[in-house]
Design a protein around this motif. Structure first.
Motif, PDB file in Angstrom:
ATOM      1  N   PHE A  31       4.225 -14.733  -1.534  1.00  0.00           N
ATOM      2  CA  PHE A  31       4.605 -15.853  -2.387  1.00  0.00           C
ATOM      3  C   PHE A  31       4.481 -15.481  -3.862  1.00  0.00           C
ATOM      4  CE2 PHE A  31       3.248 -19.449  -4.983  1.00  0.00           C
ATOM      5  CZ  PHE A  31       4.361 -20.261  -4.867  1.00  0.00           C
ATOM      6  N   LEU A  32       3.349 -14.884  -4.243  1.00  0.00           N
ATOM      7  CA  LEU A  32       3.140 -14.531  -5.647  1.00  0.00           C
ATOM      8  C   LEU A  32       4.128 -13.453  -6.112  1.00  0.00           C
ATOM      9  CD1 LEU A  32      -0.745 -14.610  -5.833  1.00  0.00           C
ATOM     10  CD2 LEU A  32       0.867 -16.286  -6.755  1.00  0.00           C
ATOM     11  N   TYR A  34       7.148 -12.907  -4.887  1.00  0.00           N
ATOM     12  CA  TYR A  34       8.453 -13.555  -4.967  1.00  0.00           C
ATOM     13  C   TYR A  34       8.566 -14.365  -6.250  1.00  0.00           C
ATOM     14  CZ  TYR A  34      12.660 -15.847  -3.163  1.00  0.00           C
ATOM     15  OH  TYR A  34      13.928 -16.292  -2.975  1.00  0.00           O
ATOM     16  N   TYR A  35       7.529 -15.126  -6.550  1.00  0.00           N
ATOM     17  CA  TYR A  35       7.537 -15.953  -7.754  1.00  0.00           C
ATOM     18  C   TYR A  35       7.559 -15.083  -9.013  1.00  0.00           C
ATOM     19  CZ  TYR A  35       6.284 -19.519 -11.131  1.00  0.00           C
ATOM     20  OH  TYR A  35       6.287 -20.363 -12.196  1.00  0.00           O
ATOM     21  N   PHE A  38      10.921 -13.632  -9.594  1.00  0.00           N
ATOM     22  CA  PHE A  38      11.829 -14.622 -10.187  1.00  0.00           C
ATOM     23  C   PHE A  38      11.597 -14.739 -11.689  1.00  0.00           C
ATOM     24  CE2 PHE A  38      12.446 -19.066 -11.520  1.00  0.00           C
ATOM     25  CZ  PHE A  38      13.820 -19.152 -11.360  1.00  0.00           C
ATOM     26  N   ALA A  64      15.883 -20.146  -7.873  1.00  0.00           N
ATOM     27  CA  ALA A  64      14.887 -21.193  -8.102  1.00  0.00           C
ATOM     28  C   ALA A  64      14.805 -22.133  -6.897  1.00  0.00           C
ATOM     29  CB  ALA A  64      15.226 -21.970  -9.371  1.00  0.00           C
ATOM     30  N   GLN A  67      12.769 -20.968  -3.985  1.00  0.00           N
ATOM     31  CA  GLN A  67      11.311 -21.135  -4.105  1.00  0.00           C
ATOM     32  C   GLN A  67      10.863 -22.340  -3.259  1.00  0.00           C
ATOM     33  OE1 GLN A  67       9.021 -19.362  -6.104  1.00  0.00           O
ATOM     34  NE2 GLN A  67      10.617 -17.917  -6.664  1.00  0.00           N
TER      35      GLN A  67
END
Length: 116
Positions: A31-32, A34-35, A38, A64, A67
């Protein structure tokens, strides 16, 4: 009062912690990453992020929106894994703790030491 240290040393509890950690740590890293990917794309690849995909919908908007999809998928995945794997292990931990504690809710009389 439960012996928390004995519960923490129990095989059932260690297995629960190990399995939960083996899911949560990689999911959090994913998750981190991927974020942050972005954010880095938004900051350093503005031309790419601004490319139109369909009538004003840009790559940036699409990424976005993914997410939200990713958080939803990870949340549902965790709930299912918890229901099928973590909760049964947690029940075993509670059972083992209850068995180890002879009379969990029985108080001893302070003066005589006899169970009341």
């Amino acid at each position: 009062m439960p012996d928390w240290e004995r519960i923490e040393r129990s095989d059932e509890f260690r297995e629960l912690v190990k399995r939960r950690k083996s899911f949560v740590v990689p999911a959090t890293i994913f998750f981190l990453a991927y974020y942050m990917g972005f954010i880095l794309l938004a900051g350093y690849a503005s031309d790419f992020m601004g490319e139109s995909v369909y009538q004003g919908l840009t790559v940036g908007y699409c990424l976005a929106l993914t997410q939200f999809l990713m958080v939803f998928v990870l949340g549902i995945w965790y709930l299912r894994k918890s229901e099928n794997e973590f909760d049964p292990l947690a029940d075993k931990v509670v059972e083992a703790a209850a068995e180890a504690e002879d009379a969990r809710f029985v108080r001893k009389d302070e003066g005589t030491g006899v169970k009341a």
